[in-house]
Design a protein around this motif. Structure first.
Motif, PDB file in Angstrom:
ATOM      1  N   HIS B  76       0.852  -1.195   0.000  1.00  0.00           N
ATOM      2  CA  HIS B  76       0.000   0.000   0.000  1.00  0.00           C
ATOM      3  C   HIS B  76       0.886   1.244   0.000  1.00  0.00           C
ATOM      4  O   HIS B  76       1.603   1.504   0.956  1.00  0.00           O
ATOM      5  CB  HIS B  76      -0.883  -0.034   1.263  1.00  0.00           C
ATOM      6  CG  HIS B  76      -1.892   1.082   1.292  1.00  0.00           C
ATOM      7  ND1 HIS B  76      -2.723   1.291   2.363  1.00  0.00           N
ATOM      8  CD2 HIS B  76      -2.222   2.027   0.383  1.00  0.00           C
ATOM      9  CE1 HIS B  76      -3.504   2.334   2.121  1.00  0.00           C
ATOM     10  NE2 HIS B  76      -3.215   2.804   0.929  1.00  0.00           N
ATOM     11  N   LEU B  77       0.855   1.998  -1.102  1.00  0.00           N
ATOM     12  CA  LEU B  77       1.539   3.294  -1.120  1.00  0.00           C
ATOM     13  C   LEU B  77       0.526   4.314  -0.626  1.00  0.00           C
ATOM     14  O   LEU B  77      -0.253   4.866  -1.391  1.00  0.00           O
ATOM     15  CB  LEU B  77       2.024   3.642  -2.524  1.00  0.00           C
ATOM     16  CG  LEU B  77       3.095   2.725  -3.106  1.00  0.00           C
ATOM     17  CD1 LEU B  77       3.466   3.151  -4.507  1.00  0.00           C
ATOM     18  CD2 LEU B  77       4.336   2.721  -2.219  1.00  0.00           C
ATOM     19  N   ALA B  78       0.540   4.521   0.679  1.00  0.00           N
ATOM     20  CA  ALA B  78      -0.517   5.300   1.308  1.00  0.00           C
ATOM     21  C   ALA B  78      -0.214   6.791   1.261  1.00  0.00           C
ATOM     22  O   ALA B  78       0.941   7.203   1.163  1.00  0.00           O
ATOM     23  CB  ALA B  78      -0.691   4.850   2.751  1.00  0.00           C
ATOM     24  N   GLU B  79      -1.258   7.586   1.329  1.00  0.00           N
ATOM     25  CA  GLU B  79      -1.170   9.043   1.523  1.00  0.00           C
ATOM     26  C   GLU B  79      -0.330   9.719   0.458  1.00  0.00           C
ATOM     27  O   GLU B  79       0.523  10.550   0.759  1.00  0.00           O
ATOM     28  CB  GLU B  79      -0.570   9.342   2.904  1.00  0.00           C
ATOM     29  CG  GLU B  79      -1.283   8.633   4.012  1.00  0.00           C
ATOM     30  CD  GLU B  79      -0.718   8.996   5.369  1.00  0.00           C
ATOM     31  OE1 GLU B  79       0.486   8.784   5.567  1.00  0.00           O
ATOM     32  OE2 GLU B  79      -1.478   9.487   6.186  1.00  0.00           O
ATOM     33  N   LEU B  80      -0.563   9.385  -0.790  1.00  0.00           N
ATOM     34  CA  LEU B  80       0.157  10.073  -1.862  1.00  0.00           C
ATOM     35  C   LEU B  80      -0.447  11.460  -2.061  1.00  0.00           C
ATOM     36  O   LEU B  80      -1.566  11.726  -1.676  1.00  0.00           O
ATOM     37  CB  LEU B  80       0.113   9.254  -3.145  1.00  0.00           C
ATOM     38  CG  LEU B  80       0.788   7.884  -3.024  1.00  0.00           C
ATOM     39  CD1 LEU B  80       0.564   7.058  -4.274  1.00  0.00           C
ATOM     40  CD2 LEU B  80       2.274   8.040  -2.750  1.00  0.00           C
ATOM     41  N   GLY B  81       0.354  12.333  -2.700  1.00  0.00           N
ATOM     42  CA  GLY B  81       0.052  13.762  -2.661  1.00  0.00           C
ATOM     43  C   GLY B  81      -1.051  14.329  -3.537  1.00  0.00           C
ATOM     44  O   GLY B  81      -1.074  15.536  -3.720  1.00  0.00           O
ATOM     45  N   GLY B  82      -1.975  13.560  -4.100  1.00  0.00           N
ATOM     46  CA  GLY B  82      -3.070  14.183  -4.849  1.00  0.00           C
ATOM     47  C   GLY B  82      -3.492  13.377  -6.058  1.00  0.00           C
ATOM     48  O   GLY B  82      -2.842  12.400  -6.433  1.00  0.00           O
ATOM     49  N   THR B  83      -4.602  13.810  -6.678  1.00  0.00           N
ATOM     50  CA  THR B  83      -5.181  13.064  -7.793  1.00  0.00           C
ATOM     51  C   THR B  83      -4.187  12.859  -8.935  1.00  0.00           C
ATOM     52  O   THR B  83      -4.059  11.761  -9.467  1.00  0.00           O
ATOM     53  CB  THR B  83      -6.410  13.825  -8.340  1.00  0.00           C
ATOM     54  OG1 THR B  83      -7.321  13.998  -7.266  1.00  0.00           O
ATOM     55  CG2 THR B  83      -7.076  13.057  -9.462  1.00  0.00           C
ATOM     56  N   GLN B  84      -3.479  13.937  -9.307  1.00  0.00           N
ATOM     57  CA  GLN B  84      -2.565  13.822 -10.449  1.00  0.00           C
ATOM     58  C   GLN B  84      -1.483  12.787 -10.211  1.00  0.00           C
ATOM     59  O   GLN B  84      -1.130  12.018 -11.097  1.00  0.00           O
ATOM     60  CB  GLN B  84      -1.919  15.181 -10.755  1.00  0.00           C
ATOM     61  CG  GLN B  84      -2.850  16.180 -11.420  1.00  0.00           C
ATOM     62  CD  GLN B  84      -3.501  15.617 -12.672  1.00  0.00           C
ATOM     63  OE1 GLN B  84      -2.886  14.858 -13.429  1.00  0.00           O
ATOM     64  NE2 GLN B  84      -4.759  15.946 -12.895  1.00  0.00           N
ATOM     65  N   ILE B  85      -0.944  12.787  -8.999  1.00  0.00           N
ATOM     66  CA  ILE B  85       0.122  11.834  -8.672  1.00  0.00           C
ATOM     67  C   ILE B  85      -0.402  10.411  -8.774  1.00  0.00           C
ATOM     68  O   ILE B  85       0.215   9.538  -9.392  1.00  0.00           O
ATOM     69  CB  ILE B  85       0.685  12.134  -7.266  1.00  0.00           C
ATOM     70  CG1 ILE B  85       1.467  13.448  -7.294  1.00  0.00           C
ATOM     71  CG2 ILE B  85       1.571  10.984  -6.782  1.00  0.00           C
ATOM     72  CD1 ILE B  85       2.009  13.881  -5.953  1.00  0.00           C
TER      73      ILE B  85
END
Lengths: 243, 529
Positions: B76-85
């Motif tokens: 799980h790559l959690a808490e990524l920085g936003g929709t685009q990412i």
């Protein structure tokens, strides 16, 4: 030893050395003298290759000094500048023996040579372990001379070597330096603006003004047969205390 | 430099080439397992992502549970920085699935298609458009989490505000809006225009911090999600969208269509989310995490076990287990953080010192080199990170690349000035002694410039330790992860678990380089006592 053949040099619009041809004889002491900006330091810097002439050729040991030969030619010259020009991150011993180390001399060989030079320049052995910042001005200058002598070059070049010293230290060092040059029989070229120093060191004095040699000869000949009014004025522009 | 208008295909090709190079570059470190790579066995290895808010993280954990239950190993790559990412990561295969919302898909992801006149209004139209990009969109998970405007009940009552249109009669109100809500096309600007609200009392703040702002009356209005657990907890009033502005935001699973071949069981399992969660169940789960301090993995697994009679192992919530997790996290984030800092700083030294040397040798080179590294330094760190994603994907690599670029300026500049500050008399003395250029550099110039170079490296290291915390936004881990989670959960303890070690590491770096300086720099260069 050195010869200039129609050598000139300009910085921007300023011609600091007008086309000049001159020889520096082997085994002789020559002093270049004149006021600031007369071209004497420029001439010395041309001889050690720190600057290149705009025209003409500089020869060392009859060989034209070209940039590719400079590095090895310089190992046959000793160069001493004001305050010694020592490397502050190295001890006196390391400063003196840097080139010898670089050329692969063994430790014993280096030590022996440095001790020999310390005796010659009357540098206390304890000073060899010190860094330049921990030494007196006179000691730094002696170390600078030792560094120049390390590889036993046939010629020594001095650029105002006593400039930063107080009078008493300077007086002693002048005596010692003259003795060293005489004893070792080195060719020497010295830049100074001090008439007394010029007379003390120079077999031959070369007076410059505005980028050209005005007169050369013994101090005696400059005093008694001055080439022009300028030479006379320069010689007499020294203040001697009246007591 | 990569052109911003290059097509995605170009970027991906370029990315492939550069990844090969950096992979080779980082080959040295391949032995270490700090990326948290899954075990290499026969089961398919999948990665799911989530955005930096609790509902998204819970849904990400749910995908993990479902995938693992179907025999895959899932990271799980959690808490990524936003929709685009997340979207770019999904398209490029950095992740295999995540949960997004129909409103976001329509307004953000497919905005370009919409501008070109392709109809993306209905869910079926969206599904077709996404399929053309190799992405499968599930049916709705079962709830609509739309934006809304919220105020505290007491404040709203006092001012008699019930509907969004009431806001325009109260220009004195202060707004705290999330960055994403202010920026997105269907966000604040369009809303204010739709309702005719004019105000300049707007501050941009993290969604989770905005609740604190409401409580302390620093702001009175904020954007909220309709499933936020805080709505009942803080007694918020959801203002009625009386002019029908907000679009629907049904949660849907987005996953790569190639998953159906690569991991058919997991792909099927992911789709079990369809119709599974109603709105009150969702806000209930969010509440358990945010207000009862339960772990997302626990809440997600517990829900699946009850609802689907699954038998997912749940993380223990006993104090011992919790402390062990704190210790494990500290160890893991420390390793990750050190890795980010050490590799980026090491590479920066290898590149920046030679750059500084060539700048010191030529004024022309100096102008170009110092100009370029200075410009890099002015790029906002978040922007630089996002630029790195098409080149390096997600995780440690893009973070290392960004940190590398940030470390260049102090080292280049200090190498340059350190060398330039050497008095001419000393440089000339070395020259006239008969040393060639390289020997002069090695024996005289670099030792003399060393204090300056080391202090540049020290500055870079300290900046680097701090900046590395934002690596968490793109899945690079490090001390930024607990900080990010802490902000999301309003947990001071979690924030400190990242902030204190980061500060200590910065101090340690400062001290360590001080020691190194004592050891390496000649005593002759120390100021006299």
């Amino acid at each position: 030893m050195f010869s200039l053949d129609s050598v000139s040099k300009s910085f921007g619009d300023m011609q600091v050395l007008k086309p000049t041809s001159v020889e520096f004889a082997v085994g002789k002491s020559t002093v270049l003298i004149g006021p600031s900006g007369c071209g004497k330091s420029t001439m010395l810097r041309l001889l050690v290759g720190l600057i290149q002439p705009d025209s003409g050729t500089v020869r060392f040991d009859s060989e034209v000094m070209t940039p590719d030969k400079l590095t090895t030619m310089r190992r046959r010259m000793g160069y001493v500048i004001q305050d010694g020009g020592l490397f502050p991150h190295l001890t006196a011993f390391e400063n003196i023996s840097l080139m010898a180390t670089y050329l692969g001399w063994g430790m014993d060989e280096r030590k022996k040579r440095v001790e020999q030079l310390a005796e010659l320049t009357r540098l206390p052995n304890a000073a060899l372990k010190r860094y330049p910042a921990q030494m007196s001005g006179g000691q730094r200058q002696r170390v600078g001379i030792m560094r120049a002598l390390m590889l036993d070059p046939p010629v020594l070049l001095f650029d105002e070597p006593m400039g930063a010293l107080d009078p008493l230290v300077r007086f002693d060092l002048q005596e010692d330096l003259l003795k060293i040059i005489r004893t070792l029989g080195k060719t020497s070229i010295m830049v100074t603006h001090d008439m007394g120093e010029a007379g003390f060191f120079g077999d031959q004095v070369m007076m410059l003004s505005e980028g050209q040699i005005v007169q050369q000869g013994t101090l005696d000949s400059l005093i008694h047969q001055p080439a022009n009014e300028y030479v006379t004025r320069f010689i007499h522009a020294q203040r001697i205390p009246h007591v | 430099m990569i052109c911003l208008h290059a097509s995605l295909a170009d970027l991906l090709q370029f990315r492939f080439a550069t990844r090969m190079i950096t992979a080779a570059m980082l080959g040295l470190f391949a032995g270490s397992n700090v990326f948290g790579e899954a075990n290499r066995d026969s089961s398919p290895e999948l990665k799911v992502g989530s955005k930096a808010f609790t509902e998204s993280v819970i849904l990400g954990e749910m995908l993990c549970h479902l995938g693992r239950d179907a025999g895959a190993s899932v990271e799980h790559l959690a808490e990524l920085g936003g929709t685009q990412i997340l979207w770019n990561a999904l398209v490029s295969g950095e992740i295999d699935a995540y949960v997004d919302y129909t409103g976001t898909i329509r307004e953000e992801i497919l905005a370009e298609a919409a501008r070109k006149g392709i109809a993306v209004q209905s869910e079926e139209q969206m599904r077709q458009e996404l399929a053309r990009r190799g992405i499968l969109m599930s049916a709705t998970v079962g709830f609509n989490n739309t934006y809304a405007m919220g105020m505290r009940e007491v404040v709203a009552d006092r001012l008699s505000i019930r509907k969004i249109s009431d806001l325009k009669n109260h220009p004195e109100l202060e707004y705290g809006l999330s960055d994403e809500f202010r920026e997105r096309r269907d966000g604040w600007n369009a809303l204010a225009e739709h309702y005719g609200i004019t105000t300049s009392n707007i501050r941009t703040m993290d969604h989770n911090l905005a609740y604190r702002g409401l409580v302390h009356n620093a702001i009175q209005v904020t954007d909220i999600y309709t499933t936020d657990a805080e709505i009942p907890f803080y007694r918020l009033r959801v203002l009625e969208d009386d002019l029908d502005y907000f679009p629907t935001y049904h949660a849907v699973v987005l996953m790569r269509t190639d998953l159906e071949q690569r991991a058919p069981n997991a792909a099927k399992a992911f789709l079990k989310l369809e119709g599974l969660i109603d709105p009150s169940e969702m806000s209930g789960m969010t509440g358990r995490v945010r207000l009862q301090n339960k772990m997302e993995a626990f809440v997600a697994g517990d829900f699946l076990n009850n609802k689907l009679q699954m038998n997912r192992p749940l993380p223990s919530m006993s104090p011992t287990a919790q402390w062990k997790r704190v210790a494990d996290r500290l160890l893991k984030t420390t390793m990750e953080h050190l890795f980010l800092v050490a590799v980026s700083l090491g590479l920066a030294i290898l590149v920046a010192v030679p750059l500084g040397i060539s700048a010191a040798r030529s004024e022309r080179v100096a102008n170009v080199v110092l100009g370029v590294v200075s410009v890099i330094q002015t790029l906002p760190s978040m922007a630089l990170l996002v630029f790195m994603i098409p080149l390096f994907g997600l995780g440690a690599l893009p973070a290392i690349a960004a940190l590398f670029f940030y470390s260049l300026l102090p080292i280049v500049r200090n190498t340059y000035t350190g060398l330039r500050q050497i008095p001419a008399a000393i440089r000339e003395s070395a020259e006239v002694l008969g040393l060639d250029q390289n020997s002069r550099l090695r024996l005289v110039e670099l030792p003399l410039a060393l204090p300056s170079i080391l202090s540049g490296i020290k500055t870079a290291a300290v900046i680097n330790v701090g900046t590395a915390t934002i690596g968490a936004l793109i899945g690079a881990g490090g001390y930024g992860s607990p900080i990010l989670t802490g902000i999301r959960l309003s947990s001071i303890s979690l924030i400190l678990q990242g902030a204190i070690p980061a500060a200590l590491l910065a101090i340690l770096a400062q001290w360590g380089f001080g020691m190194l300086e004592k050891k390496l720099v000649s005593p002759g260069l120390r100021p006299p006592r």
